[in-house]
Design a protein around this motif. Structure first.
Motif, PDB file in Angstrom:
ATOM      1  N   ASP A 142      10.774   6.432  -8.177  1.00  0.00           N
ATOM      2  CA  ASP A 142      11.424   5.255  -7.600  1.00  0.00           C
ATOM      3  C   ASP A 142      10.628   4.751  -6.410  1.00  0.00           C
ATOM      4  N   LEU A 143      10.243   5.674  -5.543  1.00  0.00           N
ATOM      5  CA  LEU A 143       9.483   5.302  -4.347  1.00  0.00           C
ATOM      6  C   LEU A 143       8.092   4.799  -4.713  1.00  0.00           C
ATOM      7  N   PHE A 144       7.447   5.443  -5.662  1.00  0.00           N
ATOM      8  CA  PHE A 144       6.123   5.035  -6.147  1.00  0.00           C
ATOM      9  C   PHE A 144       6.180   3.599  -6.675  1.00  0.00           C
ATOM     10  N   ILE A 193      12.228   9.132   1.913  1.00  0.00           N
ATOM     11  CA  ILE A 193      11.967   7.942   2.724  1.00  0.00           C
ATOM     12  C   ILE A 193      10.503   7.942   3.149  1.00  0.00           C
ATOM     13  N   ASP A 194       9.823   6.806   2.926  1.00  0.00           N
ATOM     14  CA  ASP A 194       8.414   6.739   3.322  1.00  0.00           C
ATOM     15  C   ASP A 194       8.275   6.161   4.728  1.00  0.00           C
ATOM     16  N   ALA A 195       7.032   6.069   5.205  1.00  0.00           N
ATOM     17  CA  ALA A 195       6.781   5.676   6.588  1.00  0.00           C
ATOM     18  C   ALA A 195       7.174   4.234   6.872  1.00  0.00           C
ATOM     19  N   GLY A 249       4.658  14.358   4.047  1.00  0.00           N
ATOM     20  CA  GLY A 249       3.319  13.824   4.253  1.00  0.00           C
ATOM     21  C   GLY A 249       2.567  13.486   2.984  1.00  0.00           C
ATOM     22  N   ARG A 250       3.170  13.724   1.832  1.00  0.00           N
ATOM     23  CA  ARG A 250       2.507  13.421   0.569  1.00  0.00           C
ATOM     24  C   ARG A 250       2.813  12.000   0.125  1.00  0.00           C
ATOM     25  N   HIS A 251       1.881  11.399  -0.608  1.00  0.00           N
ATOM     26  CA  HIS A 251       2.079  10.062  -1.147  1.00  0.00           C
ATOM     27  C   HIS A 251       2.813  10.150  -2.483  1.00  0.00           C
ATOM     28  N   PRO A 252       3.818   9.309  -2.705  1.00  0.00           N
ATOM     29  CA  PRO A 252       4.550   9.363  -3.969  1.00  0.00           C
ATOM     30  C   PRO A 252       3.658   9.253  -5.199  1.00  0.00           C
ATOM     31  N   ALA A 253       2.638   8.413  -5.141  1.00  0.00           N
ATOM     32  CA  ALA A 253       1.744   8.258  -6.289  1.00  0.00           C
ATOM     33  C   ALA A 253       1.077   9.583  -6.642  1.00  0.00           C
ATOM     34  N   ALA A 254       0.623  10.302  -5.623  1.00  0.00           N
ATOM     35  CA  ALA A 254      -0.050  11.579  -5.865  1.00  0.00           C
ATOM     36  C   ALA A 254       0.912  12.606  -6.455  1.00  0.00           C
ATOM     37  N   LEU A 255       2.156  12.593  -5.991  1.00  0.00           N
ATOM     38  CA  LEU A 255       3.146  13.535  -6.514  1.00  0.00           C
ATOM     39  C   LEU A 255       3.546  13.183  -7.945  1.00  0.00           C
ATOM     40  N   SER A 278       0.825  -1.192   0.000  1.00  0.00           N
ATOM     41  CA  SER A 278       0.000   0.000   0.000  1.00  0.00           C
ATOM     42  C   SER A 278       0.864   1.248   0.000  1.00  0.00           C
ATOM     43  N   SER A 279       0.291   2.356  -0.489  1.00  0.00           N
ATOM     44  CA  SER A 279       1.001   3.617  -0.537  1.00  0.00           C
ATOM     45  C   SER A 279       1.130   4.199   0.855  1.00  0.00           C
ATOM     46  N   THR A 280       2.301   4.674   1.160  1.00  0.00           N
ATOM     47  CA  THR A 280       2.543   5.354   2.436  1.00  0.00           C
ATOM     48  C   THR A 280       3.212   6.693   2.155  1.00  0.00           C
ATOM     49  N   PRO A 281       3.008   7.661   3.035  1.00  0.00           N
ATOM     50  CA  PRO A 281       3.518   9.010   2.764  1.00  0.00           C
ATOM     51  C   PRO A 281       5.022   9.124   2.953  1.00  0.00           C
TER      52      PRO A 281
END
Length: 369
Positions: free
Chosen positions: A113-115, A40-42, A78-84, A2-5
């Motif tokens: 990369d993170l997405f 770095i994500d959560a 706090g933003r999700h990579p997918a949204a960015l 799942s996507s994490t911020p």
């Protein structure tokens, strides 16, 4: 997954000498100035990108962090990579400006990369690629090399199986360009395509004179890249109509400029490189107009991911820069093809040695978290 911020970042300042002088008819560079940008994500996943300052020394690490924290981090935290990655923003007025340091491309690479890591897919597969390898041509960035070093570089490229060769032209003495083409033929033979890049050194009339001189010297030019100023669409269209060589243009234009170039029918090939979102959007526009896309230089050949995903791309530029030590494993190339990585994301990981030599900012992650 799942996507994490995005919750933290890490910056590593890197500086070292190049193994040769690179450049073209307008510029030259002898050193490398970089910032490795890690988002770095959560869950601890890391997205990597590199910000490169080609001609201006970077400030010290504290100033780099200050600029990043002030100009980049507020739009990431706090933003999700997918949204960015897929966002379309309204660009108006004062928000149309460059950052104080060239973080833009590195952020797109790190975000995508993170997405892709959060999606559990190699980036090229997530972008829709149906092939795992694409052809590579050798690009010397060779304008300032001696004749000996020029011949050595392209002789090595021939031995490694590159599918074509691109050299820099645009010298004030046209005969020097002819001489370099002669040297190239001696080094690599005449059975593979030869491309030339003038980096906007000429007028349209000078371009015509140069191409005719090259023809008389027995040189067939597969494509001519950026012969005249980027926004001289009329001149580019005139050169296209001559049909002496394919016109490859667009490197110096932003996405809006690339759209106008394609709409003007002012190029046979659209040159793209750099930011993932812009490359994919430009590729879509070119595909709609039935214009071939070429993938120019990208840092550590990260552009292989977009090249594989865009159906009109037959080439990726490779320019023999001493960057491979920065990552654990660079992209593999053999028999004139470069291959995508099977690991989730773009597959490049900052090496422990590079991090130790550069010195990651010790407080960046904790300050941002």
């Amino acid at each position: 997954m799942s996507s994490t911020p995005i919750v933290a970042y890490r910056l590593t300042r890197l500086a070292f000498e190049r193994d040769r002088t690179i450049g073209d008819s307008q510029v030259r560079a002898t050193s490398v100035q970089l910032v490795a940008v890690e988002l770095i994500d959560a869950k601890g996943n890391v997205g990597l990108g590199f910000a490169q300052s080609l001609f201006t020394p970077l400030p010290d690490s504290a100033e780099i962090d200050r600029i990043f924290a002030a100009e980049a981090w507020p739009g990431l935290e706090g933003r999700h990579p997918a949204a960015l990655a897929i966002a379309v923003r309204r660009v108006r007025g004062g928000n149309v400006r460059r950052m104080g340091l060239p973080f833009e491309e590195s952020l797109q690479h790190a975000i995508w990369d993170l997405f892709a890591k959060q999606s559990g897919l190699p980036l090229w597969r997530m972008l829709g690629a149906e092939r795992s390898a694409v052809g590579v041509y050798a690009s010397g960035l060779d304008y300032h090399l001696s004749d000996h070093d020029f011949s050595e570089l392209f002789g090595n490229a021939r031995e490694r199986g590159f599918l074509g060769y691109k050299i820099k032209v645009g010298h004030p003495d046209l005969e020097r360009d002819v001489h370099r083409l002669d040297l190239l033929r001696k080094a690599v033979g005449s059975d593979r395509p030869v491309m030339i890049d003038a980096n906007e050194a000429w007028t349209a009339q000078e371009t015509i004179q140069a191409l005719r001189r090259f023809e008389r010297a027995g040189h067939s030019i597969y494509w001519l890249e950026d012969p005249i100023p980027r926004d001289d669409f009329d001149g580019l269209k005139m050169l296209r109509r001559l049909g002496v060589s394919r016109i490859n243009a667009g490197e110096y234009l932003d996405l809006t400029g690339k759209r106008k170039l394609v709409e003007a029918r002012a190029c046979d090939m659209l040159n793209v490189h750099g930011q993932v979102s812009d490359v994919m959007r430009a590729g879509w526009l070119a595909n709609e107009a039935n214009v071939e896309v070429t993938l120019g230089n990208t840092f550590l050949e990260i552009g292989v991911n977009m090249a594989l995903a865009l159906p009109g791309v037959r080439w990726l530029e490779y320019s023999f820069q001493n960057f491979d030590h920065l990552v654990d494993e660079p992209y593999a190339m053999a028999d004139g093809l470069i291959h995508g990585r099977e690991a989730p994301g773009h597959g490049l990981v900052l090496s422990a040695d590079a991090r130790a030599r550069g010195g990651a900012l010790p407080n960046a992650t904790s300050a941002a978290a």
